[in-house]
Structure formats: structure tokens, C-alpha cells
Design a protein around this motif. Structure first.
Motif, PDB file in Angstrom:
ATOM      1  N   TYR A   1      30.178   7.451  -4.780  1.00  0.00           N
ATOM      2  CA  TYR A   1      28.863   8.074  -4.822  1.00  0.00           C
ATOM      3  C   TYR A   1      28.223   8.080  -3.434  1.00  0.00           C
ATOM      4  N   ARG A   2      27.633   9.208  -3.082  1.00  0.00           N
ATOM      5  CA  ARG A   2      26.994   9.354  -1.781  1.00  0.00           C
ATOM      6  C   ARG A   2      25.493   9.536  -1.990  1.00  0.00           C
ATOM      7  N   ASN A   3      24.719   8.550  -1.599  1.00  0.00           N
ATOM      8  CA  ASN A   3      23.267   8.626  -1.752  1.00  0.00           C
ATOM      9  C   ASN A   3      22.669   9.527  -0.670  1.00  0.00           C
ATOM     10  N   TYR A   4      21.687  10.330  -1.084  1.00  0.00           N
ATOM     11  CA  TYR A   4      21.046  11.250  -0.146  1.00  0.00           C
ATOM     12  C   TYR A   4      20.038  10.512   0.729  1.00  0.00           C
ATOM     13  N   GLN A   5      20.055  10.792   2.033  1.00  0.00           N
ATOM     14  CA  GLN A   5      19.108  10.205   2.979  1.00  0.00           C
ATOM     15  C   GLN A   5      18.457  11.309   3.802  1.00  0.00           C
ATOM     16  N   ASN A   6      17.159  11.160   4.063  1.00  0.00           N
ATOM     17  CA  ASN A   6      16.474  12.017   5.027  1.00  0.00           C
ATOM     18  C   ASN A   6      16.466  11.403   6.413  1.00  0.00           C
ATOM     19  N   LEU A   7      16.436  10.070   6.471  1.00  0.00           N
ATOM     20  CA  LEU A   7      16.396   9.361   7.740  1.00  0.00           C
ATOM     21  C   LEU A   7      17.689   8.589   7.941  1.00  0.00           C
ATOM     22  N   SER A   8      17.964   8.224   9.178  1.00  0.00           N
ATOM     23  CA  SER A   8      19.200   7.525   9.507  1.00  0.00           C
ATOM     24  C   SER A   8      18.973   6.016   9.525  1.00  0.00           C
ATOM     25  N   TYR A   9      19.759   5.296   8.725  1.00  0.00           N
ATOM     26  CA  TYR A   9      19.682   3.836   8.669  1.00  0.00           C
ATOM     27  C   TYR A   9      20.904   3.334   7.912  1.00  0.00           C
TER      28      TYR A   9
ATOM     29  N   GLY B   1       5.131  10.025   0.800  1.00  0.00           N
ATOM     30  CA  GLY B   1       5.594  11.350   1.198  1.00  0.00           C
ATOM     31  C   GLY B   1       6.776  11.318   2.132  1.00  0.00           C
ATOM     32  N   ASP B   2       6.893  12.358   2.940  1.00  0.00           N
ATOM     33  CA  ASP B   2       8.008  12.488   3.869  1.00  0.00           C
ATOM     34  C   ASP B   2       7.795  11.625   5.104  1.00  0.00           C
ATOM     35  N   HIS B   3       7.691  10.340   4.857  1.00  0.00           N
ATOM     36  CA  HIS B   3       7.539   9.322   5.894  1.00  0.00           C
ATOM     37  C   HIS B   3       7.959   8.000   5.277  1.00  0.00           C
ATOM     38  N   GLU B   4       8.495   7.112   6.087  1.00  0.00           N
ATOM     39  CA  GLU B   4       8.938   5.830   5.531  1.00  0.00           C
ATOM     40  C   GLU B   4       7.778   4.950   5.084  1.00  0.00           C
ATOM     41  N   ASP B   5       6.590   5.137   5.650  1.00  0.00           N
ATOM     42  CA  ASP B   5       5.421   4.340   5.272  1.00  0.00           C
ATOM     43  C   ASP B   5       4.566   5.092   4.261  1.00  0.00           C
TER      44      ASP B   5
ATOM     45  N   ARG C   1       4.180  -0.629   4.581  1.00  0.00           N
ATOM     46  CA  ARG C   1       5.238  -0.555   5.590  1.00  0.00           C
ATOM     47  C   ARG C   1       6.408  -1.453   5.206  1.00  0.00           C
ATOM     48  N   GLY C   2       7.599  -0.873   5.157  1.00  0.00           N
ATOM     49  CA  GLY C   2       8.791  -1.644   4.838  1.00  0.00           C
ATOM     50  C   GLY C   2       9.967  -0.791   4.419  1.00  0.00           C
ATOM     51  N   HIS C   3       9.706   0.328   3.742  1.00  0.00           N
ATOM     52  CA  HIS C   3      10.792   1.229   3.372  1.00  0.00           C
ATOM     53  C   HIS C   3      11.400   1.874   4.613  1.00  0.00           C
ATOM     54  N   LEU C   4      12.659   2.304   4.480  1.00  0.00           N
ATOM     55  CA  LEU C   4      13.382   2.900   5.604  1.00  0.00           C
ATOM     56  C   LEU C   4      13.609   4.399   5.441  1.00  0.00           C
ATOM     57  N   ASP C   5      13.104   4.970   4.342  1.00  0.00           N
ATOM     58  CA  ASP C   5      13.289   6.396   4.096  1.00  0.00           C
ATOM     59  C   ASP C   5      12.107   6.903   3.273  1.00  0.00           C
ATOM     60  N   TYR C   6      12.101   8.205   2.977  1.00  0.00           N
ATOM     61  CA  TYR C   6      11.013   8.808   2.228  1.00  0.00           C
ATOM     62  C   TYR C   6      10.948   8.226   0.810  1.00  0.00           C
TER      63      TYR C   6
ATOM     64  N   GLN D   1      14.070   6.394  -1.192  1.00  0.00           N
ATOM     65  CA  GLN D   1      15.448   6.839  -1.006  1.00  0.00           C
ATOM     66  C   GLN D   1      16.295   5.781  -0.320  1.00  0.00           C
ATOM     67  N   ASP D   2      15.681   4.718   0.198  1.00  0.00           N
ATOM     68  CA  ASP D   2      16.485   3.655   0.819  1.00  0.00           C
ATOM     69  C   ASP D   2      17.133   2.755  -0.234  1.00  0.00           C
ATOM     70  N   THR D   3      17.067   3.146  -1.511  1.00  0.00           N
ATOM     71  CA  THR D   3      17.677   2.481  -2.677  1.00  0.00           C
ATOM     72  C   THR D   3      16.934   1.221  -3.101  1.00  0.00           C
ATOM     73  N   THR D   4      15.676   1.077  -2.688  1.00  0.00           N
ATOM     74  CA  THR D   4      14.913  -0.100  -3.104  1.00  0.00           C
ATOM     75  C   THR D   4      13.593   0.300  -3.746  1.00  0.00           C
ATOM     76  N   CYS D   5      13.097  -0.630  -4.556  1.00  0.00           N
ATOM     77  CA  CYS D   5      11.730  -0.588  -5.067  1.00  0.00           C
ATOM     78  C   CYS D   5      11.003  -1.778  -4.465  1.00  0.00           C
ATOM     79  N   ARG D   6       9.867  -1.517  -3.830  1.00  0.00           N
ATOM     80  CA  ARG D   6       9.075  -2.597  -3.241  1.00  0.00           C
ATOM     81  C   ARG D   6       7.797  -2.797  -4.050  1.00  0.00           C
ATOM     82  N   LEU D   7       7.415  -4.071  -4.162  1.00  0.00           N
ATOM     83  CA  LEU D   7       6.180  -4.449  -4.841  1.00  0.00           C
ATOM     84  C   LEU D   7       5.185  -4.931  -3.809  1.00  0.00           C
ATOM     85  N   TRP D   8       3.946  -4.420  -3.919  1.00  0.00           N
ATOM     86  CA  TRP D   8       2.905  -4.719  -2.946  1.00  0.00           C
ATOM     87  C   TRP D   8       1.692  -5.290  -3.653  1.00  0.00           C
ATOM     88  N   ASP D   9       1.114  -6.339  -3.068  1.00  0.00           N
ATOM     89  CA  ASP D   9      -0.144  -6.882  -3.567  1.00  0.00           C
ATOM     90  C   ASP D   9      -1.266  -6.221  -2.780  1.00  0.00           C
TER      91      ASP D   9
END
Length: 444
Positions: free
Chosen positions: A88-96, A293-297, A313-318, A336-344
Motif C-alpha cells: 500500500y502506498r499512502n498519499y502525501q502532499n509534503l515530503s517526510y 487545511g493545506d498546511h501541516e499546522d 503544531r506537530g503534524h507533518l502533512d495536510y 495524511q502523516d498517518t497519525t491522529c493527534r489529541l490536543w488540550d
């Protein structure tokens, strides 16, 4: 948001198997099967007939919950899963590097079944217009679910097992309401939707917004919110603002969010951001927006003025999905960086937890109404249900095959629905909440 055509899942699988066979030569797991045999094995059904529904009794008798006939295939489920994970090839907009995104991920126990399979119907199928938008399943009760398939927005009753078309977006839609920007729309490619107890709203690829009251025939309001050539309606949410008024907020590719009232659908506010807005979600008290949106933050925004009051701030992709915990303190974002982040929200200096997917982007994120569970969906195959009572350290992983069109808890949390858009084995899958009646143990 880039436009990108979805690969047909079966064709992708076939290609992946062929690559695996070529890589492993005579040692491959599929023997001497040729391409035609593999394709016949994968499809293995009459295209003129819809596959039958699958019940809990069928699964108890050994049937696959999707109706996939593994015993007739040239390979088993485990081989199929291994191959899919490898290729499987995950789609990325940004390089990381994906490893960089996963290094902070929480260790999660995945042996906690919170919901049990109940029913899989083919009569309420899902389909996807834009591969990055997967918010196309909404449950308003444990028996009432709204989905979209081939531009037909339908209501599925699990109680009556009937499917009813509510909007055919291919038709010319003439709204009942005149004025207030209302206009006819036609040939709408449905990209997203939102439903509450009495209002269904769908968004389209050309910036359309279509509103229907569930207790009335026809469409009450429709419009194109912008004439911008990059106009996709990416997300919609119906909410109650601090004054008690019901509002609709739309996020679009023209870098905008727009707030409408839900009585006459007047445009109340219009805010512009530096990038295409892929998702907006509203805090339970209506006082904050999470804007992605179309920004990592991402941003936390005051809806009264449209100004950012904090950054995520913490994700590496949109990012394309977010959801608020009912307590209003925690917001979850899917990237799209394959993570879900939780924020307080009380301290946004860093995320309080990072939850990693198995293969791909986190495209759909939903909290249950009681805050107990957080569900996330990858583009294909995997749905995760995390237990907030265990500090998100325990999860129920649902392992499927196919593109995921959306997911939804029922408001009472008793039911959980997943829409699968796979051309062959797609459907609407219902799960029921597992209850542990410990008091019964005292009877033995």
C-alpha cells in the motif's frame, strides 16, 4: 487540496499481487497463477447481481462479514492482508519520512472489542468523489443512517431494512426558498455531508451547498458559495452557537469558511485563510473552531471574528478531519502523516497524545457523544476505536478490505456504522455496542 483519482481497489490488489509474485519468483505464495486467474479469483461474482447482505448469524456460521469468499480464492485472508500491508502506498502532499511521524505514537493494546458486528447491507452503499474527503456516513439514531452513493443521498433504516433516496444530486435541484442567495444547481458531485435531527446538508465539487429538512419534501435551499474555479466544499458542520441559534459552517477550497443561519440560510460571516480549508469542526459550546487545511499546522479560531487564537503544531502533512470531545477541552485531528493527534485546548504547546494508523492517512475522526470512544478511519481497510477511559491506550481495531467512505456513532452510542466504498464488497456495516453485565457473574 490536489485532485487525485482513486485507484480501483481490486485493480490495485491485482497489481500488488503481480509485483509480489515477480519479487519472490517461484517462492511466491500464489503458485503458478496467471494474471487472469488472479483477477477472476478477486472478483468472483456476477456483476449483474448485488451480493447478499450479511447478518451476525451468517458470521457466527463462519461467513466473512463482507461476504468475501476466501475459501474460493487462490490465497487466504492473512496472505491478502500481508500483501496489502507491504504494497500500500499512502498519499502525501509534503515530503517526510513516515517513521518521523510515528516516533511519538502511543503504544496501544488492540485486543479490546468494544463493538460487535451486527449487519452488512448492500442497499446503503458508499461512494467517494474526492479521495481525501471521507465524511459521508451520518447516524442520527441507532436505526437511522444517511449515506451517499453515485450522487444519491439516501436514508437507511436498520429497523425496517429499507433504503430511501432523499436527494438525487444528478438531477436539477430547484430549491423551495427564493432569495438569500438561493439558486438551482445540477449535476452535483457530492463531496461531503452533515446531518442532525432535522437538517441534511451536502456539499459539492463546484462549491455547492444543498440543504434539506428531513420532515419536508424537496430541497429548501441550494447555492454555489463561490465562483472560484477551485471551489470544492470540503466539510460541513451544523452546530449551536452561544446564543442558542443553529448555524451551518462550510469549509471550501477557496481558502474560506462561511457561516450560515439555518432558518433562511443567510450568509452571516465569511473568513479567509492563507490556504485551502479542508475541515472545520466546532467546540461543544460553539465558541471555538478547529480549522485544518493545506498546511501541516492547524488553527484554533474564534468564530465571532475569524481570528486565530492558537496553533496546532506537530503534524507533518495536510489534515482533513477533526472532532471535539464533548467536554470541550480535547480536540482530535487526523492527518495524511498517518497519525491522529489529541490536543488540550487549555495548553496548545504540544499534543497530549499521538495515535498512529496501520497503513494510511487518518481521513475521518469522530468522538462518541459520551466521550468514551474516539473512532478514526484510514483511507482503506482499518478503523480504530480508542477508549478515552483508558487514556487512549486501548483500542478496538476493525480490519476490513476496501475504501472507507465514512463512519458514525449513533447519538446514544449503541450503534456504530462504517461505510465501505469498495466496488465489489462495499456496503454499510453496522456494529452494536458490547455491554459487560458483570452482575451476571454473581449468579454462577
Amino acid at each position: 487540496m490536489d485532485e487525485f483519482e482513486l485507484e480501483d481497489n481490486l485493480e490495485f490488489i491485482l497489481q500488488s499481487i503481480q509485483e509480489l509474485m515477480e519479487d519472490q519468483g517461484d517462492n511466491n505464495a500464489f503458485g503458478d497463477a496467471n494474471q487472469n486467474e488472479l483477477f477472476a479469483s478477486l472478483v468472483n461474482y456476477d456483476h449483474d447481481n448485488v451480493l447478499p447482505d450479511v447478518s451476525a448469524a451468517d458470521v457466527a456460521a463462519g461467513k466473512d462479514m463482507q461476504g468475501i469468499p476466501w475459501d474460493k480464492m487462490l490465497f487466504g485472508r492473512d496472505q491478502y492482508r500481508e500483501m496489502k500491508m507491504k504494497n500500500y502506498r499512502n498519499y502525501q502532499n509534503l515530503s517526510y519520512n513516515r517513521e518521523d511521524a510515528l516516533q511519538e505514537c502511543k503504544q496501544v493494546e488492540k485486543d479490546s472489542p468494544y463493538y460487535d458486528f451486527r449487519y452488512n447491507t448492500r442497499r446503503a452503499r458508499s461512494s467517494i468523489v474526492h479521495f481525501q474527503l471521507r465524511n459521508l456516513v451520518w447516524a442520527t439514531t441507532k436505526h437511522d443512517v444517511y449515506t451517499m452513493h453515485d450522487q444519491s443521498v439516501t436514508h437507511w433504516s436498520s429497523l425496517d431494512q429499507t433504503s430511501t433516496e432523499l436527494i438525487n444530486a444528478d438531477d436539477c435541484i430547484v430549491p423551495k426558498q427564493r432569495g438569500h442567495g438561493s439558486q438551482s444547481v445540477a449535476m452535483v458531485q457530492v463531496t461531503t455531508m452533515a446531518v442532525d435531527s432535522n437538517l441534511l446538508v451536502v456539499g459539492g465539487f463546484q462549491g455547492e451547498v444543498i440543504c434539506k429538512r428531513l420532515d419536508d419534501d424537496g430541497v429548501v435551499f441550494s447555492t454555489r458559495v463561490t465562483d472560484d474555479e477551485n471551489a470544492i466544499t470540503n466539510s460541513l458542520e451544523i452546530y449551536q452557537d452561544p446564543s442558542g441559534s443553529r448555524r451551518l459552517v462550510a469549509a471550501n477550497n477557496d481558502c474560506s469558511i462561511r457561516i450560515f443561519d439555518t432558518e433562511y440560510f443567510d450568509l452571516l460571516k465569511h473568513y479567509v485563510f492563507p490556504w485551502s480549508v479542508n475541515s472545520v469542526s466546532v467546540s461543544p459550546n460553539g465558541q471555538l473552531f478547529a480549522v485544518l487545511g493545506d498546511h501541516e499546522d492547524g488553527l484554533v479560531v474564534d468564530p465571532k471574528c475569524g481570528k486565530a487564537i492558537g496553533s496546532l503544531r506537530g503534524h507533518l502533512d495536510y489534515s482533513f478531519a477533526s472532532s471535539w470531545h464533548p467536554d470541550g477541552n480535547i480536540v482530535a485531528t487526523g492527518s495524511q502523516d498517518t497519525t491522529c493527534r489529541l490536543w488540550d485546548i487549555r495548553n496548545l504547546s504540544q499534543s497530549v497524545a499521538v495515535l498512529g494508523g496501520r497503513m494510511g492517512s487518518i481521513r475521518c475522526v469522530k468522538f462518541s457523544s459520551d466521550g468514551r470512544f474516539l473512532a478514526t478511519a484510514e483511507p482503506v481497510d482499518f478503523v480504530h476505536i480508542y477508549d478515552s477511559y483508558a487514556d487512549y491506550g486501548k483500542a478496538h481495531e476493525i480490519d476490513l478490505f476496501g475504501e472507507i467512505g465514512g463512519l458514525s456513532f449513533s447519538p446514544d452510542t449503541e450503534a456504530f456504522y462504517v461505510g465501505l466504498a469498495d466496488q465489489t464488497y462495499g456496503g454499510l456495516i453496522e456494529f452494536s455496542k458490547r455491554h459487560q453485565h458483570h452482575y451476571l457473574n454473581s449468579l454462577w
